[in-house]
Structures are given as C-alpha cells and as structure tokens.
Motif scaffolding. Structure first.
Motif, PDB file in Angstrom:
ATOM      1  N   UNK A  39       0.828  -1.205   0.000  1.00 45.38           N
ATOM      2  CA  UNK A  39       0.000   0.000   0.000  1.00 45.38           C
ATOM      3  C   UNK A  39       0.858   1.248   0.000  1.00 45.38           C
ATOM      4  N   UNK A  40       0.185   2.391   0.068  1.00 47.95           N
ATOM      5  CA  UNK A  40       0.893   3.668   0.125  1.00 47.95           C
ATOM      6  C   UNK A  40       0.295   4.517   1.228  1.00 47.95           C
ATOM      7  N   UNK A  41       1.139   5.280   1.888  1.00 43.88           N
ATOM      8  CA  UNK A  41       0.710   6.223   2.916  1.00 43.88           C
ATOM      9  C   UNK A  41       0.793   7.617   2.312  1.00 43.88           C
ATOM     10  N   UNK A  42      -0.264   8.396   2.493  1.00 46.40           N
ATOM     11  CA  UNK A  42      -0.279   9.777   2.031  1.00 46.40           C
ATOM     12  C   UNK A  42      -0.363  10.674   3.252  1.00 46.40           C
ATOM     13  N   UNK A  43       0.511  11.663   3.323  1.00 41.30           N
ATOM     14  CA  UNK A  43       0.501  12.603   4.442  1.00 41.30           C
ATOM     15  C   UNK A  43       0.902  13.982   3.955  1.00 41.30           C
ATOM     16  N   UNK A  44       0.607  14.988   4.761  1.00 41.71           N
ATOM     17  CA  UNK A  44       1.018  16.346   4.447  1.00 41.71           C
ATOM     18  C   UNK A  44       2.450  16.538   4.929  1.00 41.71           C
ATOM     19  N   UNK A  45       3.317  17.003   4.034  1.00 45.08           N
ATOM     20  CA  UNK A  45       4.663  17.393   4.441  1.00 45.08           C
ATOM     21  C   UNK A  45       4.770  18.908   4.279  1.00 45.08           C
ATOM     22  N   UNK A  46       5.930  19.435   4.532  1.00 44.63           N
ATOM     23  CA  UNK A  46       6.126  20.884   4.468  1.00 44.63           C
ATOM     24  C   UNK A  46       5.819  21.431   3.072  1.00 44.63           C
ATOM     25  N   UNK A  47       6.260  20.732   2.053  1.00 42.14           N
ATOM     26  CA  UNK A  47       6.024  21.165   0.681  1.00 42.14           C
ATOM     27  C   UNK A  47       4.552  21.175   0.314  1.00 42.14           C
ATOM     28  N   UNK A  48       3.814  20.171   0.745  1.00 43.97           N
ATOM     29  CA  UNK A  48       2.389  20.125   0.417  1.00 43.97           C
ATOM     30  C   UNK A  48       1.629  21.228   1.143  1.00 43.97           C
ATOM     31  N   UNK A  49       2.016  21.548   2.357  1.00 42.79           N
ATOM     32  CA  UNK A  49       1.372  22.660   3.073  1.00 42.79           C
ATOM     33  C   UNK A  49       1.628  23.975   2.348  1.00 42.79           C
ATOM     34  N   UNK A  50       2.846  24.168   1.842  1.00 39.87           N
ATOM     35  CA  UNK A  50       3.165  25.390   1.104  1.00 39.87           C
ATOM     36  C   UNK A  50       2.387  25.468  -0.205  1.00 39.87           C
ATOM     37  N   UNK A  51       2.228  24.331  -0.903  1.00 36.03           N
ATOM     38  CA  UNK A  51       1.463  24.320  -2.152  1.00 36.03           C
ATOM     39  C   UNK A  51      -0.004  24.643  -1.914  1.00 36.03           C
ATOM     40  N   UNK A  52      -0.572  24.140  -0.827  1.00 32.94           N
ATOM     41  CA  UNK A  52      -1.963  24.451  -0.490  1.00 32.94           C
ATOM     42  C   UNK A  52      -2.113  25.948  -0.244  1.00 32.94           C
ATOM     43  N   UNK A  53      -1.195  26.513   0.527  1.00 33.07           N
ATOM     44  CA  UNK A  53      -1.247  27.950   0.812  1.00 33.07           C
ATOM     45  C   UNK A  53      -1.122  28.762  -0.478  1.00 33.07           C
ATOM     46  N   UNK A  54      -0.210  28.352  -1.343  1.00 36.09           N
ATOM     47  CA  UNK A  54       0.015  29.082  -2.591  1.00 36.09           C
ATOM     48  C   UNK A  54      -1.171  28.945  -3.546  1.00 36.09           C
ATOM     49  N   UNK A  55      -1.687  27.726  -3.716  1.00 38.43           N
ATOM     50  CA  UNK A  55      -2.743  27.475  -4.688  1.00 38.43           C
ATOM     51  C   UNK A  55      -4.132  27.910  -4.210  1.00 38.43           C
ATOM     52  N   UNK A  56      -4.426  27.699  -2.937  1.00 33.57           N
ATOM     53  CA  UNK A  56      -5.785  27.908  -2.440  1.00 33.57           C
ATOM     54  C   UNK A  56      -5.926  29.109  -1.519  1.00 33.57           C
ATOM     55  N   UNK A  57      -4.815  29.664  -1.091  1.00 32.13           N
ATOM     56  CA  UNK A  57      -4.858  30.860  -0.266  1.00 32.13           C
ATOM     57  C   UNK A  57      -4.871  30.572   1.225  1.00 32.13           C
ATOM     58  N   UNK A  58      -4.694  31.627   2.014  1.00 31.91           N
ATOM     59  CA  UNK A  58      -4.605  31.457   3.462  1.00 31.91           C
ATOM     60  C   UNK A  58      -5.935  31.072   4.113  1.00 31.91           C
ATOM     61  N   UNK A  59      -7.064  31.343   3.443  1.00 32.52           N
ATOM     62  CA  UNK A  59      -8.357  30.977   4.030  1.00 32.52           C
ATOM     63  C   UNK A  59      -8.484  29.468   4.203  1.00 32.52           C
ATOM     64  N   UNK A  60      -8.215  28.732   3.135  1.00 36.14           N
ATOM     65  CA  UNK A  60      -8.309  27.270   3.194  1.00 36.14           C
ATOM     66  C   UNK A  60      -7.221  26.717   4.101  1.00 36.14           C
ATOM     67  N   UNK A  61      -6.019  27.252   3.959  1.00 37.00           N
ATOM     68  CA  UNK A  61      -4.906  26.785   4.785  1.00 37.00           C
ATOM     69  C   UNK A  61      -5.196  27.002   6.268  1.00 37.00           C
ATOM     70  N   UNK A  62      -5.782  28.121   6.605  1.00 38.25           N
ATOM     71  CA  UNK A  62      -6.118  28.396   7.995  1.00 38.25           C
ATOM     72  C   UNK A  62      -7.257  27.535   8.501  1.00 38.25           C
ATOM     73  N   UNK A  63      -8.228  27.246   7.636  1.00 33.81           N
ATOM     74  CA  UNK A  63      -9.388  26.459   8.032  1.00 33.81           C
ATOM     75  C   UNK A  63      -9.025  25.001   8.321  1.00 33.81           C
TER      76      UNK A  63
END
Length: 93
Positions: A39-63
């Motif tokens: 199987x595979x494990x999927x998790x948020x790492x530092x890079x994925x958190x930065x991509x979410x902030x960049x792509x979706x903005x601070x509203x989604x990232x904060x929520x």
C-alpha cells in the motif's frame, strides 16, 4: 482515476473528525510513500502545506491547518483503506 473510500475508512473519518475536504486536499496535495506492504501512505509534508497555501490561499490553509497531521492509507487497488492522525514521523524510505 477515481479513488474510492472504503466503508472502514468512512467510519474512521467520522470517528476521528476528518472531513471530506481534508481528505480531498490530502489526496490532491499529500506526499505518497510506500508502506512496504503493498500500500501507500499519504501525508502532508512541508512542501504540500506550502502548495496548499500558494494554490488555495490562506483561508483554506487556515481552516484546515489543525488537520495537517492527517494521513491516509491506500490499498493496492488505490482505495482509501483507513485514515488517522499522525503522532509520530513517517519514516522516509
């Protein structure tokens, strides 16, 4: 490719207060690593958190910011088998 969520994973999502929005973000932006059991494990790492902030903005990232410790396990057929909260690091292979 459509990813299915098993009944077991749905129950775990409800028990662990993990929303569909967080699971969708995890599947779209999370880092995938093999669990050496097929199987595979999927998790948020530092890079994925930065991509979410960049792509979706601070509203989604904060929520969903308090849910960045979530992980999901995909089975061999790419179905979400289970989800949970990380309390330890996921070892890189």
């Amino acid at each position: 490719m459509q990813i299915q969520v098993t009944e077991h994973a749905r129950i775990r999502m409800q028990q662990r207060c993990i929303s569909d929005e967080v699971l969708d973000l995890l599947l779209d932006y999370g880092k995938k690593t093999h669990d050496n059991r097929g199987g595979r494990i999927i998790h948020f790492d530092k890079g994925s958190r930065k991509r979410i902030q960049r792509d979706l903005g601070p509203d989604v990232s904060g929520r969903v910011g308090d849910k960045f410790n979530v992980y999901a396990v995909l089975g061999e057929d790419n179905d979400v088998v289970t989800v949970g909260h990380r309390f330890r690091r996921i070892k890189r292979s």
